[in-house]
Design an enzyme around this catalytic site. Structure first.
Site, mmCIF file in Angstrom:
data_model
loop_
_atom_site.group_PDB
_atom_site.id
_atom_site.type_symbol
_atom_site.label_atom_id
_atom_site.label_comp_id
_atom_site.label_asym_id
_atom_site.label_seq_id
_atom_site.Cartn_x
_atom_site.Cartn_y
_atom_site.Cartn_z
ATOM 1 N N GLU A 66 0.813 -1.230 0.000
ATOM 2 C CA GLU A 66 0.000 0.000 0.000
ATOM 3 C C GLU A 66 0.840 1.271 0.000
ATOM 4 O O GLU A 66 0.527 2.234 -0.691
ATOM 5 C CB GLU A 66 -0.960 0.024 1.194
ATOM 6 C CG GLU A 66 -2.169 -0.895 1.053
ATOM 7 C CD GLU A 66 -1.889 -2.316 1.512
ATOM 8 O OE1 GLU A 66 -0.737 -2.617 1.900
ATOM 9 O OE2 GLU A 66 -2.828 -3.142 1.484
ATOM 10 N N HIS B 245 -9.920 -5.611 11.246
ATOM 11 C CA HIS B 245 -10.617 -5.520 9.962
ATOM 12 C C HIS B 245 -12.013 -4.922 10.068
ATOM 13 O O HIS B 245 -12.862 -5.189 9.226
ATOM 14 C CB HIS B 245 -10.718 -6.904 9.314
ATOM 15 C CG HIS B 245 -9.405 -7.454 8.862
ATOM 16 N ND1 HIS B 245 -8.513 -8.040 9.716
ATOM 17 C CD2 HIS B 245 -8.827 -7.493 7.640
ATOM 18 C CE1 HIS B 245 -7.447 -8.433 9.042
ATOM 19 N NE2 HIS B 245 -7.605 -8.110 7.776
#
Lengths: 335, 343
Positions: free
Chosen positions: B69, B138
Site C-alpha cells: 500500500e 478488519h
C-alpha cells in the site's frame, strides 16, 4: 558546483542572521555528486529529492532567486513562502520537489515514472535519497514496483556516510548500498562522488538505459558533507577532525579545478572569472529575495485546494475558522 | 433515497454496481483515469467492485498491484502530480494505515506546501465498517483521521446514487480525496440516474428524511441505519425525525446540519466509528456554536463501544452501532425514554 558551494555558504550566513529559519540542511562537499548526477539529465527528465535539496534544485536549473526567495519565506520563492528550505519545487524545470520524510519521495518518483510509461514518453525520473533512506519500507516497496512494472527510474543514493549521526555500517545490514538493488533483480552500481565526471558518466549511462530500455537502476554515489546534518548540528559528535580533513583533501571542486588546469581545458583566468560571476549571482539572489514581498496573512489559506468552489470558500477563511464558516454558516442562518 | 432528484430515467442498482458503473463511465470518459489496487484485475476485486473492468480496459488502465500500500498509494500520488487521475483501491480502510505517511504527509500537503505550483488529483476508494465478525484489525472506521487533515477531502456516500455521483465528482476533482465505501452498504439497492455526467457536489449534505422533532446526523452505513430508525420512531412512537446524511466529511456542510437543528431543536450524531475525538465530536462542536440558542437538549452521540472489535457474536453485537441503540438514544434525547448517556 561553484554556484552551489557559494550559494550554500551564503545560506549559512543568512541563517545565522536569522533571515532564514526552520530546518536547513547544507550539502557542502556533495557538489560533485549533485552536479554529476543532475547534469546527466535531459530537460524532459524529472528530479525528486530529499530535504537536502538546495544544490539539486540549482543544478536542475531552478532560478537561484526563487531558491533564495523561498529560504527567505517570500512570495517570490519557488513555493511562494509556503515550503521553505526542504520544499523547493519548479514543475516547469522538471524539479518535482524537495521532500521532508526520509524515503517518502521514492514512491512518488515511481508514480512519475509510471506516468512516463503510461503516456509512452521518452523520459526518465531520477530520485535522490540519502543513505539512511535505504533502510525504510518505502525504499523496498517503491523499487519493487519499479522492477515489476519496468519503470524508467534511477534511484540516486547520495551516500554521505551518515544518516544524521549514525554511520551506514551501524545502520545497514548491507552497507554496500548499491547491492540492495539485487533484491529486485535491478542493476546497481557505486561511483566516487568526489569526481564529478565519473558521476556524470555513470548517471548518464543509467538514465539512458532507463529512458530507452525502461530499466530501473540504483546509483550509489559515495560522498561527504562537511557541515552537520542540519545547521543545528555541528557535525563533530560522531566523527573526527582527521576524517573531515581527509575528505576535504578530496574536495570535488578542488579535484575538478585541478583536472581542468592540468589537462588545459581551462585557464586560471577563466576559473577566476567563473568565481567572480558566481559570487555576483549569489549576491543578486539575496537582493532579489530581500526585494520580494512577504506573503500577506490574508493569503493564509490560499493554495489549499485547486477547484474554484473550494478556492473561493477558503479564500474567505480567517485564522481559526476551518471552513470559512463565519460567512457560510452563520450568514446562511441569518446571524 | 437520496436528495439527488432522480432523473426521469434511472436504474435500480446495488451500491457495489453503482460504484462499478461510476468507475466504468469515468474510464470511458477520460484516458487519464486509471485504476490501481490489489486484486482488482483478474480476481475482480476483493468485494467484486471492479468486476469486468480488467477484461474491458486491460492491464494498463486497470493495474494490479502487489500487497504494497505505501508503494502504490505513493505511486498514485506521483502519477497524479504529473496530471493522471489515478483511482486507487485499498482493500479495506484498515490497510491504509501502512500508507498513512503517503496520504497525510505527501498527498494532503502537495498543493499547499508547494504554493499552488502543483496539485494531486488522486482518488482513494476503500470500504470501512464492521459487523460481520471480522474482528479488531478488519472492522474499523477511521475516516476521521483523514477528515482531520487539511488538504484532504473525504466523502462517505450511503446510497447507490451518491456512491455513483460522489465517486465521479471525486475523480473529476483536482485534489486528493478519500472515498469511504462500506462493506454493509455494498448490497444496498437504490435508483441511480442513467446519466454518465451524474455528479454529486462534494461538500453538500442531504436531508434524506424530513421531520420536525429531532435531527439524526450520520454518514456512510450509519445514515442508512438512521433512516430505518426514523421510520421505526414514526411507527412506534409517533416521532418525526429528520435525517441528515453528511455525504461529505471534509468539507463539512455545517450549514445544512445547523438549519435542520434550528428547526428540530434536538440532535443525535450517529457514527459507526469510535465517538471519542470522532466525526460526531466535530459535528457536536460545530452545532453548539451555530445552534447554541436553538437546543432543547444536549447534543448526544452514538458510536462504536470503546474497545477493539471483538469476535464472539454477542460481544460484537454489544460493541457495534445498531438500530436498537440508535432508537434508544433518540428517545433519550427526546425525553421519551431512559437516559442512556449518563456516565
Amino acid at each position: 558546483m561553484l554556484l552551489i558551494r557559494i550559494f550554500e555558504e551564503e545560506v549559512e550566513r543568512q541563517y545565522k542572521r536569522a533571515r532564514i529559519g526552520g530546518y536547513c540542511h547544507l550539502a557542502s562537499g556533495q557538489e560533485g555528486a549533485t552536479v554529476g548526477a543532475v547534469h546527466s539529465m535531459q530537460d524532459e527528465d524529472l528530479l525528486f529529492s530529499s530535504y537536502r535539496t538546495h544544490g539539486l534544485a540549482l543544478a536542475k536549473g531552478v532560478d537561484p532567486d526563487a531558491v533564495m526567495g523561498e529560504l527567505f519565506g517570500r512570495e517570490g520563492g519557488s513555493a511562494h513562502g509556503r515550503g521553505g528550505s526542504m520544499h523547493l519545487l519548479d514543475f516547469s524545470r522538471g524539479f518535482l520537489g524537495g521532500w521532508g520524510i526520509v524515503a517518502g519521495q521514492l514512491p512518488l518518483a515511481v508514480g512519475a515514472a509510471l506516468e512516463i510509461s503510461y503516456k509512452d514518453k521518452r523520459a526518465a525520473v531520477m530520485c535522490e535519497l540519502g543513505d539512511a533512506a535505504t533502510n525504510m519500507g518505502a525504499w523496498h516497496e517503491a523499487l519493487n514496483l519499479a522492477a515489476i512494472w519496468d519503470l524508467p527510474i534511477v534511484a540516486l543514493v547520495l551516500n554521505n556516510r551518515y544518516g544524521m549521526g549514525t554511520t551506514v555500517e551501524k545502520a545497514s545490514g548491507e552497507p554496500e548500498l548499491y547491492k540492495r538493488a539485487s533484491a529486485f533483480r535491478m542493476h546497481g552500481e557505486r561511483v566516487d562522488g568526489q569526481d564529478v565526471e565519473a558521476v556524470l558518466s555513470a548517471a548518464d549511462r543509467l538514465l539512458t538505459r532507463a529512458r530507452e530500455e525502461r530499466k530501473p537502476a540504483v546509483l550509489e554515489v559515495v560522498t561527504y558533507r562537511y557541515r552537520g546534518h542540519s545547521v543545528a548540528d555541528a557535525g563533530t559528535a560522531y566523527r573526527t577532525q582527521e576524517e573531515m580533513d581527509e575528505w576535504k583533501k578530496r574536495d570535488p571542486l578542488l579535484i575538478y579545478r585541478q583536472r581542468l588546469l592540468d589537462e588545459r581545458r581551462a585557464t586560471q583566468a577563466q576559473i577566476d572569472a567563473i568565481q567572480a560571476r558566481v559570487e555576483k549571482r549569489v549576491e543578486q539572489a539575496v537582493e532579489a529575495a530581500e526585494a520580494s514581498p512577504e506573503p500577506p496573512v490574508s493569503s493564509l489559506s490560499q493554495h489549499l485546494y485547486g477547484d474554484p468552489a473550494s478556492r473561493e470558500q477558503f479564500s474567505r477563511m480567517s485564522p481559526g475558522s476551518p471552513f470559512g464558516e463565519r460567512e457560510l454558516v452563520l450568514e446562511g442562518l441569518g446571524r | 433515497m437520496s436528495a439527488t432528484a432522480p432523473a426521469p430515467s434511472t436504474t435500480t442498482l446495488t451500491y457495489r454496481e453503482a460504484v462499478r458503473l461510476g468507475l466504468r463511465e469515468e474510464l470511458l470518459r477520460d484516458e487519464d483515469v486509471f485504476l490501481m489496487g490489489e486484486e482488482i484485475g483478474v480476481f475482480e476485486g476483493s468485494y467484486k467492485v471492479t468486476a469486468g473492468l480488467f477484461r474491458e480496459f486491460g492491464p494498463i488502465r486497470v493495474r494490479e498491484t502487489p500487497i504494497s500500500e505505501e508503494g502504490f498509494v505513493g505511486a498514485g500520488i506521483g502519477a497524479a502530480m504529473m496530471g493522471l487521475r489515478p483511482v486507487v483501491e485499498i482493500m479495506t480502510l484498515n490497510f491504509i494505515l501502512v500508507a498513512m505517511d503517503q496520504v497525510v504527509n505527501h498527498a494532503a500537503k502537495i498543493r499547499y506546501m508547494f504554493g499552488g505550483e502543483v496539485g494531486c488529483p488522486l482518488v482513494i476508494r476503500t470500504p470501512n465498517g464492521g459487523g460481520s465478525q471480522l474482528t479488531a484489525q478488519h472492522s474499523q472506521s477511521f475516516e476521521v483521521f483523514f477528515a482531520h487533515t487539511p488538504g484532504m477531502k473525504v466523502v462517505a456516500p450511503s446510497t447507490p446514487a451518491d456512491a455513483h455521483g460522489l465517486l465521479k465528482a471525486a475523480i473529476r476533482d483536482d485534489d486528493p480525496i478519500l472515498v469511504v465505501e462500506n462493506l454493509q452498504s455494498y448490497k444496498v439497492r437504490g435508483e441511480v440516474p442513467n446519466d454518465p455526467d451524474h455528479v454529486v457536489e462534494i461538500g453538500k449534505a442531504a436531508i434524506t428524511r424530513e421531520g420536525g422533532d429531532i435531527t439524526l446526523v450520520a454518514h456512510s452505513f450509519a445514515a442508512t441505519r438512521a433512516l430505518r430508525v426514523a421510520e421505526r420512531l414514526k411507527r412506534d412512537h409517533g416521532v418525526n425525525a429528520e435525517v441528515v446524511d453528511l455525504r461529505s466529511l471534509r468539507p463539512l456542510d455545517v450549514e445544512t446540519v445547523s438549519k435542520s437543528i434550528q428547526k428540530t431543536n434536538r440532535a443525535l450524531c450517529v457514527d459507526e466509528g469510535w465517538a471519542t475525538y470522532g466525526i460526531s465530536a466535530e459535528i457536536a462542536a460545530r452545532i453548539q456554536r451555530a445552534c447554541f440558542d436553538d437546543l432543547d437538549a444536549p447534543i448526544e452521540r452514538v458510536g462504536l463501544a470503546e474497545v477493539p472489535m471483538p469476535y464472539a457474536k454477542q460481544l460484537e453485537r454489544a460493541a457495534i452501532v445498531n438500530d436498537d441503540k440508535i432508537e434508544a438514544a433518540a428517545l433519550s434525547v427526546l425525553g421519551l425514554g431512559p437516559d442512556v448517556f449518563s456516565y
